[in-house]
Design an enzyme around this catalytic site. Structure first.
Site, PDB file in Angstrom:
ATOM      1  N   SER A  32      41.624  14.681  45.718  1.00  0.00           N
ATOM      2  CA  SER A  32      42.182  13.988  44.507  1.00  0.00           C
ATOM      3  C   SER A  32      41.467  14.646  43.075  1.00  0.00           C
ATOM      4  O   SER A  32      40.261  14.847  42.929  1.00  0.00           O
ATOM      5  CB  SER A  32      41.588  12.413  44.399  1.00  0.00           C
ATOM      6  OG  SER A  32      41.494  12.118  42.982  1.00  0.00           O
ATOM      7  N   HIS A  58      46.373  15.269  45.229  1.00  0.00           N
ATOM      8  CA  HIS A  58      46.730  14.095  44.988  1.00  0.00           C
ATOM      9  C   HIS A  58      46.220  13.944  43.339  1.00  0.00           C
ATOM     10  O   HIS A  58      45.269  14.244  42.841  1.00  0.00           O
ATOM     11  CB  HIS A  58      45.673  13.277  45.885  1.00  0.00           C
ATOM     12  CG  HIS A  58      45.858  11.817  45.799  1.00  0.00           C
ATOM     13  ND1 HIS A  58      46.772  11.240  46.469  1.00  0.00           N
ATOM     14  CD2 HIS A  58      45.001  10.738  44.826  1.00  0.00           C
ATOM     15  CE1 HIS A  58      46.356   9.904  46.018  1.00  0.00           C
ATOM     16  NE2 HIS A  58      45.654   9.566  45.162  1.00  0.00           N
ATOM     17  N   ASP A 114      46.082  11.081  40.572  1.00  0.00           N
ATOM     18  CA  ASP A 114      45.855   9.734  40.235  1.00  0.00           C
ATOM     19  C   ASP A 114      46.293   9.391  38.822  1.00  0.00           C
ATOM     20  O   ASP A 114      45.535   9.841  37.803  1.00  0.00           O
ATOM     21  CB  ASP A 114      44.457   9.577  40.337  1.00  0.00           C
ATOM     22  CG  ASP A 114      43.906   9.246  41.869  1.00  0.00           C
ATOM     23  OD1 ASP A 114      44.779   8.532  42.447  1.00  0.00           O
ATOM     24  OD2 ASP A 114      42.978   9.893  42.395  1.00  0.00           O
ATOM     25  N   MET A 134      46.787   6.923  35.982  1.00  0.00           N
ATOM     26  CA  MET A 134      46.288   5.427  35.482  1.00  0.00           C
ATOM     27  C   MET A 134      46.674   5.314  34.023  1.00  0.00           C
ATOM     28  O   MET A 134      46.598   6.183  33.032  1.00  0.00           O
ATOM     29  CB  MET A 134      44.799   5.208  35.706  1.00  0.00           C
ATOM     30  CG  MET A 134      44.250   5.634  37.029  1.00  0.00           C
ATOM     31  SD  MET A 134      42.542   5.300  37.260  1.00  0.00           S
ATOM     32  CE  MET A 134      42.179   6.314  38.897  1.00  0.00           C
ATOM     33  N   HIS A 185      50.108   9.491  42.659  1.00  0.00           N
ATOM     34  CA  HIS A 185      49.730   7.984  43.057  1.00  0.00           C
ATOM     35  C   HIS A 185      49.769   7.221  41.781  1.00  0.00           C
ATOM     36  O   HIS A 185      48.745   7.474  40.824  1.00  0.00           O
ATOM     37  CB  HIS A 185      48.263   7.934  43.621  1.00  0.00           C
ATOM     38  CG  HIS A 185      47.846   6.641  43.851  1.00  0.00           C
ATOM     39  ND1 HIS A 185      46.485   6.471  44.053  1.00  0.00           N
ATOM     40  CD2 HIS A 185      48.319   5.485  43.879  1.00  0.00           C
ATOM     41  CE1 HIS A 185      46.147   5.055  44.379  1.00  0.00           C
ATOM     42  NE2 HIS A 185      47.446   4.528  44.087  1.00  0.00           N
ATOM     43  N   MET A 234      48.917   4.362  39.537  1.00  0.00           N
ATOM     44  CA  MET A 234      48.413   2.978  39.426  1.00  0.00           C
ATOM     45  C   MET A 234      48.768   2.615  37.756  1.00  0.00           C
ATOM     46  O   MET A 234      47.750   2.647  36.918  1.00  0.00           O
ATOM     47  CB  MET A 234      46.908   3.252  39.468  1.00  0.00           C
ATOM     48  CG  MET A 234      46.632   3.299  40.886  1.00  0.00           C
ATOM     49  SD  MET A 234      44.979   4.467  40.978  1.00  0.00           S
ATOM     50  CE  MET A 234      45.339   5.876  40.594  1.00  0.00           C
ATOM     51  N   MET A 252      44.860   1.384  50.058  1.00  0.00           N
ATOM     52  CA  MET A 252      43.590   1.691  49.202  1.00  0.00           C
ATOM     53  C   MET A 252      42.405   1.068  49.798  1.00  0.00           C
ATOM     54  O   MET A 252      42.468  -0.335  50.502  1.00  0.00           O
ATOM     55  CB  MET A 252      43.766   0.792  47.969  1.00  0.00           C
ATOM     56  CG  MET A 252      44.821   1.385  46.850  1.00  0.00           C
ATOM     57  SD  MET A 252      44.572   3.383  46.612  1.00  0.00           S
ATOM     58  CE  MET A 252      42.850   3.197  45.786  1.00  0.00           C
ATOM     59  N   ASP A 307      42.784   6.158  50.779  1.00  0.00           N
ATOM     60  CA  ASP A 307      42.197   6.440  49.525  1.00  0.00           C
ATOM     61  C   ASP A 307      41.133   5.603  48.978  1.00  0.00           C
ATOM     62  O   ASP A 307      41.386   4.433  48.770  1.00  0.00           O
ATOM     63  CB  ASP A 307      43.591   6.527  48.599  1.00  0.00           C
ATOM     64  CG  ASP A 307      43.091   7.037  47.153  1.00  0.00           C
ATOM     65  OD1 ASP A 307      42.100   7.515  46.989  1.00  0.00           O
ATOM     66  OD2 ASP A 307      44.197   7.046  46.390  1.00  0.00           O
TER      67      ASP A 307
HETATM   68  C1  DX5 Z   1      40.855   5.476  43.064  1.00  0.00           C
HETATM   69  C2  DX5 Z   1      41.901   6.661  43.221  1.00  0.00           C
HETATM   70  C3  DX5 Z   1      41.450   7.686  44.278  1.00  0.00           C
HETATM   71  C4  DX5 Z   1      40.067   8.185  43.770  1.00  0.00           C
HETATM   72  C5  DX5 Z   1      39.370   8.553  44.899  1.00  0.00           C
HETATM   73  O1  DX5 Z   1      41.453   4.711  42.130  1.00  0.00           O
HETATM   74  O2  DX5 Z   1      43.069   6.175  43.615  1.00  0.00           O
HETATM   75  O3  DX5 Z   1      42.572   8.773  44.660  1.00  0.00           O
HETATM   76  O4  DX5 Z   1      40.287   9.633  43.310  1.00  0.00           O
HETATM   77  O5  DX5 Z   1      38.192   9.057  44.990  1.00  0.00           O
HETATM   78  P1  DX5 Z   1      36.957   9.086  45.858  1.00  0.00           P
HETATM   79  O6  DX5 Z   1      37.400   9.856  47.018  1.00  0.00           O
HETATM   80  O7  DX5 Z   1      35.839   9.551  45.168  1.00  0.00           O
HETATM   81  O8  DX5 Z   1      36.759   7.546  46.400  1.00  0.00           O
HETATM   82 ZN    ZN Z   2      44.561   7.733  44.527  1.00  0.00          ZN
END
Ligand code: DX5
Ligand code: ZN
Length: 224
Positions: free
Chosen positions: A8, A33, A35, A37, A66, A68, A137, A175
């Site tokens: 990620s 990956h 993320d 947000m 991904h 969010m 998750m 994840d």
């Molecule tokens: C969390 C994200 C993850 C995050 C995981 O909200 O969706 O993808 O980057 O990070 P680690 O592996 O550090 O828990």
């Molecule tokens: Zn993620």
């Protein structure tokens, strides 16, 4: 079963994103990956389609996006144009999930659906056969570096059973808090795709860490 390791970039050095992407790809990462947000669905802001577009111009790697974000359907066109490979949306973030997953596929991307830790699998039972990726998750989304929620193991096992019962070959991705301490149990429960941010990018040697995580997924790996 194919094992995929998905670093990620939330935990990458964003001032040296290309360097860090090269590092993990050369270290054997299977996909990147991303993320996304929005500060509403989760209490944090990160990056959007422009970063995906820049990454796509830089690499041919699988971009595992991904989202969010609330109402992720608003961004299907933007992520398609940016060159996303996989577009995963949260079932909690939208109504008409079936319509939006279909739209993602019609846009030429692989549709994925994600569930927060408190969300029951029953909510996606009717559409599970239509996705290419099911994301469980294993922390509450929003931040890297959180602790794995132990109750996730049983949920992963039930998700694997649900995919098998549907005759699905979708990836089963986990994840949040994935590390040397947690990956083997997730693998044994039936996950095949492992997102890791902190574990990889905070390691002294991120490439070696990818190898170590992959080794722990081998059937003959010592039980953790
Ligand atoms: C969390 C994200 C993850 C995050 C995981 O909200 O969706 O993808 O980057 O990070 P680690 O592996 O550090 O828990
Ligand atoms: Zn993620």
């Amino acid at each position: 079963m194919t094992i995929r390791i998905a670093p990620s970039i939330l935990s990458a050095d964003l001032a040296h994103l290309a360097r860090d992407v090269d590092l993990v790809l050369q270290g054997g990462a299977d996909q990147i990956h991303v993320d996304v947000m929005d500060g509403h669905f989760v209490p944090n802001l990160t990056f959007g389609a422009p970063v995906v577009k820049s990454l796509r111009q830089y690499t041919a790697a699988i971009l595992d996006c991904h989202l969010m974000v609330e109402r992720p359907e608003s961004y299907i066109g933007a992520f398609r144009d940016a060159g996303a490979t996989i577009m995963t949306i949260h079932c909690e973030a939208t109504s008409h999930l079936e319509r939006h997953l279909t739209a993602i596929r019609e846009a030429g991307m692989q549709p994925g659906v994600a569930l927060n830790p408190a969300t029951p699998l029953a909510l996606i039972e009717e559409i599970v056969a239509e996705v290419d990726l099911l994301l469980i998750m294993t922390v509450n989304p929003g931040f890297g570096g959180q602790s794995f929620i132990p109750g996730s193991i049983d949920k992963i096992r039930r998700a694997r059973a649900m995919l098998d019962a549907a005759g699905s070959h979708a990836a089963l991705e986990v994840d949040g808090g994935i590390s040397r301490d947690t990956i083997a149990a997730c693998r044994r429960a039936g996950a095949d795709t492992f997102v890791a941010g902190n574990a990889i990018f905070s390691a002294k040697d991120p490439q070696a860490e990818i190898g170590a995580l992959r080794a722990l997924c081998r059937p003959d790996a010592e039980t953790a």
